[in-house]
Motif scaffolding. Structure first.
Motif, PDB file in Angstrom:
ATOM      1  N   VAL A   1      -3.506   0.953   8.058  1.00 28.99           N
ATOM      2  CA  VAL A   1      -4.548   1.478   8.945  1.00 28.99           C
ATOM      3  C   VAL A   1      -5.555   0.384   9.276  1.00 28.99           C
ATOM      4  O   VAL A   1      -5.974   0.242  10.425  1.00 28.99           O
ATOM      5  CB  VAL A   1      -5.241   2.711   8.323  1.00 28.99           C
ATOM      6  N   MET A   2      -5.927  -0.416   8.299  1.00 31.06           N
ATOM      7  CA  MET A   2      -6.894  -1.482   8.552  1.00 31.06           C
ATOM      8  C   MET A   2      -6.361  -2.495   9.558  1.00 31.06           C
ATOM      9  O   MET A   2      -7.143  -3.077  10.312  1.00 31.06           O
ATOM     10  CB  MET A   2      -7.284  -2.186   7.247  1.00 31.06           C
ATOM     11  N   ASP A   3      -5.058  -2.686   9.592  1.00 33.43           N
ATOM     12  CA  ASP A   3      -4.476  -3.606  10.572  1.00 33.43           C
ATOM     13  C   ASP A   3      -4.806  -3.141  11.987  1.00 33.43           C
ATOM     14  O   ASP A   3      -5.073  -3.950  12.879  1.00 33.43           O
ATOM     15  CB  ASP A   3      -2.964  -3.701  10.355  1.00 33.43           C
ATOM     16  N   TRP A   4      -4.809  -1.834  12.219  1.00 31.94           N
ATOM     17  CA  TRP A   4      -5.175  -1.280  13.521  1.00 31.94           C
ATOM     18  C   TRP A   4      -6.705  -1.270  13.697  1.00 31.94           C
ATOM     19  O   TRP A   4      -7.220  -1.594  14.752  1.00 31.94           O
ATOM     20  CB  TRP A   4      -4.674   0.155  13.645  1.00 31.94           C
ATOM     21  N   TYR A   5      -7.386  -0.875  12.660  1.00 30.96           N
ATOM     22  CA  TYR A   5      -8.837  -0.669  12.679  1.00 30.96           C
ATOM     23  C   TYR A   5      -9.589  -1.955  13.013  1.00 30.96           C
ATOM     24  O   TYR A   5     -10.631  -1.924  13.641  1.00 30.96           O
ATOM     25  CB  TYR A   5      -9.241  -0.159  11.292  1.00 30.96           C
ATOM     26  N   GLN A   6      -9.051  -3.081  12.578  1.00 31.59           N
ATOM     27  CA  GLN A   6      -9.733  -4.368  12.716  1.00 31.59           C
ATOM     28  C   GLN A   6      -9.467  -5.061  14.055  1.00 31.59           C
ATOM     29  O   GLN A   6      -9.859  -6.209  14.233  1.00 31.59           O
ATOM     30  CB  GLN A   6      -9.291  -5.306  11.593  1.00 31.59           C
ATOM     31  N   ARG A   7      -8.830  -4.407  14.995  1.00 31.89           N
ATOM     32  CA  ARG A   7      -8.461  -5.049  16.265  1.00 31.89           C
ATOM     33  C   ARG A   7      -9.583  -4.967  17.299  1.00 31.89           C
ATOM     34  O   ARG A   7     -10.242  -3.944  17.422  1.00 31.89           O
ATOM     35  CB  ARG A   7      -7.207  -4.392  16.858  1.00 31.89           C
TER      36      ARG A   7
END
Length: 150
Positions: free
Chosen positions: A83-89
């Motif tokens: 989820v953080m991979d998406w959240y940090q974009r």
């Protein structure tokens, strides 16, 4: 800003055919900070739902997540790495590539595409609320029955 300039800030769905293969996907090419903040708020409001969406998308194994990431961590950071991979974009998208194959020239391509675009719609809907209609145009060369479709 004109309507013609606004497309970059909305979900874009694409299907591209090239001599070496074809690609399909969706992206938010210029996610403005306020727009991405609204996305993170939606994730914050329904983290379990978004985690399921991310996991379902990852199971398909054909999509690659892309987009620049923020240099500093955004938000609380207490979500799974997926989820953080998406959240940090700063902006994000999914893309998939295939070599030229029989599917490209078959009637099954429509169902294949619809299933993929349904995934993109779920992500886009999570991102920006309600999406409008998706209208697809299919070009069929004159004289080609394309499996009975005229």
């Amino acid at each position: 800003m004109t309507k013609a300039e606004q497309w970059k800030f909305r979900p874009v769905f694409y299907f591209e055919v090239m001599p070496e293969g074809y690609e399909y996907g969706m992206g938010f090419y210029e996610g403005r900070p306020a727009y991405m903040q609204a996305f993170r708020k939606k994730v914050d409001a329904a983290p379990d739902a978004f985690e399921r969406l991310v996991k379902d998308t990852a199971k398909m194994k054909e999509f690659v997540l892309y987009g620049d990431s923020y240099k500093r961590p955004m938000g609380k950071g207490d979500y799974s790495p997926a989820v953080m991979d998406w959240y940090q974009r700063k902006s994000l998208g999914l893309t998939a590539s295939r070599e030229i194959d029989d599917l490209l020239f078959s009637p099954e391509l429509v169902d294949f595409g619809n299933r993929r675009f349904a995934v993109f719609s779920r992500i886009g809907g999570f991102r920006c609320g309600r999406l409008g209609k998706i209208i697809a145009y299919v070009w069929i060369p004159k004289g080609d029955s394309c499996g009975g479709i005229k």
